[in-house]
Design a protein around this motif. Sequence first.
Motif, short mmCIF file in Angstrom:
data_model
loop_
_atom_site.label_atom_id
_atom_site.label_comp_id
_atom_site.label_asym_id
_atom_site.label_seq_id
_atom_site.Cartn_x
_atom_site.Cartn_y
_atom_site.Cartn_z
N GLY A 1 -29.39 -39.29 -2.90
CA GLY A 1 -30.61 -39.31 -3.68
C GLY A 1 -30.74 -38.13 -4.62
O GLY A 1 -31.81 -37.54 -4.73
N ILE A 2 -29.65 -37.78 -5.32
CA ILE A 2 -29.67 -36.62 -6.21
C ILE A 2 -29.22 -37.05 -7.59
O ILE A 2 -28.49 -38.04 -7.76
CB ILE A 2 -28.75 -35.50 -5.69
CG1 ILE A 2 -27.30 -36.01 -5.58
CG2 ILE A 2 -29.23 -34.97 -4.35
CD1 ILE A 2 -26.31 -34.93 -5.23
N PRO A 3 -29.63 -36.32 -8.63
CA PRO A 3 -29.14 -36.61 -9.99
C PRO A 3 -27.64 -36.31 -10.07
O PRO A 3 -27.13 -35.42 -9.41
CB PRO A 3 -29.95 -35.66 -10.88
CG PRO A 3 -31.15 -35.28 -10.06
CD PRO A 3 -30.69 -35.30 -8.64
N LEU A 4 -26.96 -37.04 -10.93
CA LEU A 4 -25.51 -36.86 -11.10
C LEU A 4 -25.19 -35.43 -11.55
O LEU A 4 -24.17 -34.86 -11.13
CB LEU A 4 -25.00 -37.87 -12.12
CG LEU A 4 -23.49 -37.94 -12.36
CD1 LEU A 4 -23.09 -39.33 -12.81
CD2 LEU A 4 -23.02 -36.93 -13.41
N LEU A 5 -26.05 -34.85 -12.38
CA LEU A 5 -25.77 -33.52 -12.91
C LEU A 5 -25.82 -32.44 -11.84
O LEU A 5 -25.42 -31.30 -12.08
CB LEU A 5 -26.77 -33.19 -14.03
CG LEU A 5 -26.73 -34.15 -15.24
CD1 LEU A 5 -27.75 -33.74 -16.26
CD2 LEU A 5 -25.33 -34.16 -15.86
N GLY B 1 -21.80 -43.00 -18.26
CA GLY B 1 -20.79 -42.55 -17.32
C GLY B 1 -20.33 -41.15 -17.65
O GLY B 1 -20.01 -40.84 -18.80
N VAL B 2 -20.27 -40.27 -16.64
CA VAL B 2 -19.87 -38.88 -16.84
C VAL B 2 -18.57 -38.64 -16.08
O VAL B 2 -18.49 -38.90 -14.88
CB VAL B 2 -20.96 -37.91 -16.35
CG1 VAL B 2 -20.51 -36.47 -16.54
CG2 VAL B 2 -22.27 -38.17 -17.08
N THR C 1 -23.36 -35.35 -22.58
CA THR C 1 -24.33 -34.97 -23.61
C THR C 1 -25.49 -35.95 -23.67
O THR C 1 -26.67 -35.56 -23.73
CB THR C 1 -23.64 -34.88 -24.97
OG1 THR C 1 -22.55 -33.95 -24.90
CG2 THR C 1 -24.61 -34.45 -26.04
N ARG C 2 -25.18 -37.24 -23.64
CA ARG C 2 -26.23 -38.25 -23.73
C ARG C 2 -27.10 -38.24 -22.47
O ARG C 2 -28.33 -38.39 -22.56
CB ARG C 2 -25.59 -39.62 -23.92
CG ARG C 2 -24.82 -39.76 -25.23
CD ARG C 2 -24.08 -41.07 -25.30
NE ARG C 2 -24.98 -42.20 -25.29
CZ ARG C 2 -24.59 -43.47 -25.16
NH1 ARG C 2 -23.29 -43.74 -25.03
NH2 ARG C 2 -25.47 -44.45 -25.15
N LEU C 3 -26.47 -38.06 -21.32
CA LEU C 3 -27.25 -38.02 -20.07
C LEU C 3 -28.15 -36.80 -20.03
O LEU C 3 -29.30 -36.87 -19.57
CB LEU C 3 -26.30 -38.02 -18.87
CG LEU C 3 -26.97 -38.05 -17.49
CD1 LEU C 3 -27.83 -39.29 -17.33
CD2 LEU C 3 -25.93 -37.99 -16.38
N MET C 4 -27.66 -35.67 -20.53
CA MET C 4 -28.49 -34.47 -20.57
C MET C 4 -29.72 -34.69 -21.45
O MET C 4 -30.84 -34.27 -21.12
CB MET C 4 -27.67 -33.29 -21.11
CG MET C 4 -26.76 -32.64 -20.07
SD MET C 4 -27.71 -31.77 -18.80
CE MET C 4 -28.43 -30.45 -19.78
#
Length: 452
Positions: A187-191, A130-131, A238-241
């Motif tokens: 349909g896009i990445p969260l970042l 979760g971000v 950080t973890r998602l990146m």
Amino acid sequence: MANQNRAGLMDEIRCDEKDYLIWKWRPANNVRRENAIRWGSSLRVREGSVAVFICRRKGQDAIQEFIEGPFDEALNTSNLPIIASFVAAAYGGGTPFQAEVYFINLAKVVQSRFAVRYFDVFDQRFPDFGVPVAVRGTLTFQIADYREFIELHRLDEFTLEDFQSQVRDAVSRRVKSLVANMPSKLGIPLLQLAGRTDDLSELANNDLSPQLRKVFGIELSSLDIAAIDVDEESDGYTRLMAVTRDVTEATVRAQTEANIKNIHDMQRVQMENLQERLRIEREEGQYRVHKQTQTANFPAYQVEAQTTVGVAGAEALGHMGENGAAGIGLGGGGNGGMDMAGIAAGMAIGGSVGRNIAGAMDNMMGNTPAGISGSPVPPPISRQDRFHVAVNGAATGPFDLITLSSMVASKSLAPESLVWQEGMANWMPAKTVPAIAALFNNGSTPPPIPVD
């Protein structure tokens, strides 16, 4: 605000506020009751505003009257009909009647900023991370239908600050829900959320316009998302990146390998196709040259074939006496006698061979030896006349008459085939050209045998 008292008795009901959405009028004389309006008071309503009179009776529904601006007249039963319901015998010239008066600014456009505090948003591909995401924006609205607006709100309890707070809370809740669903919906990445403010603005406007009209009685002019803030200092970010980077690198590597393999496969297929095409073209070219040579030298091939047959017959005649096939026997078929049947057979074979050889030589030299009877030989064919022949819609040749004769014999030239020669106006069927027509009936077919 300026509330003036006309002659100390009458009231002038008007709103001089410069910036308002809804404003309640009160009499200048605070000694009287707040909602008391004296008979004969004047009313002034500016353009773009509406005055709302609300008369309440105990145990009955409130009575409402609307005066839209511009308006500047004294109140009477003709322009404010609700006054008639309060007029009675005891109602004197200066006696007040009870009514609440509200001014609603229809031209007022309210702009309010809102913010959604950080909340966790999840990438659909990596639901474990979760971000935190926050949103800031501005909404602009106005009252669209004052009658509908009044039905939804108790004006005597209305304050613009409370109203704006209620609208902001509703907008914030809905925007939060929209942002949480944007990665899967778009349909896009969260970042990538931070750069999709225009998409969120469009989604929010389409979603909130009917809701705000129904719940609050206001028309949403615009809802602009100023920023979508992703907390890049958070552990979830950080973890998602990290996991995204690994997946991206693996995807790029796999895609590169697949592209290289596709290129190699395409090159291999193209090379195989080229080799096969060259092979077919080479074989077709060789076959075409062979057939052209064969057609141009068809008479020589005929002589060669006939000579081969004659030689075979001569060899057969020479071996007749071997292995007892046709021995000499004088005693009616015994070993020491002469076999007359064998001699007759040998003579017959020799005669046939001789005729074949004579015919072949006659074709080559144009001379039939005396005493040898053979098939009628057609007159010599001139090589001077040359004709083009249409084959599958294309012109071939030119061919001389000797070649055309061979083509007739091999069935590659039919009476209906189109031919053309220099000097002819059009292509003509072969059977209509005298020089070629004779090739289709050269006397080689014997006439019918007469019947006795």
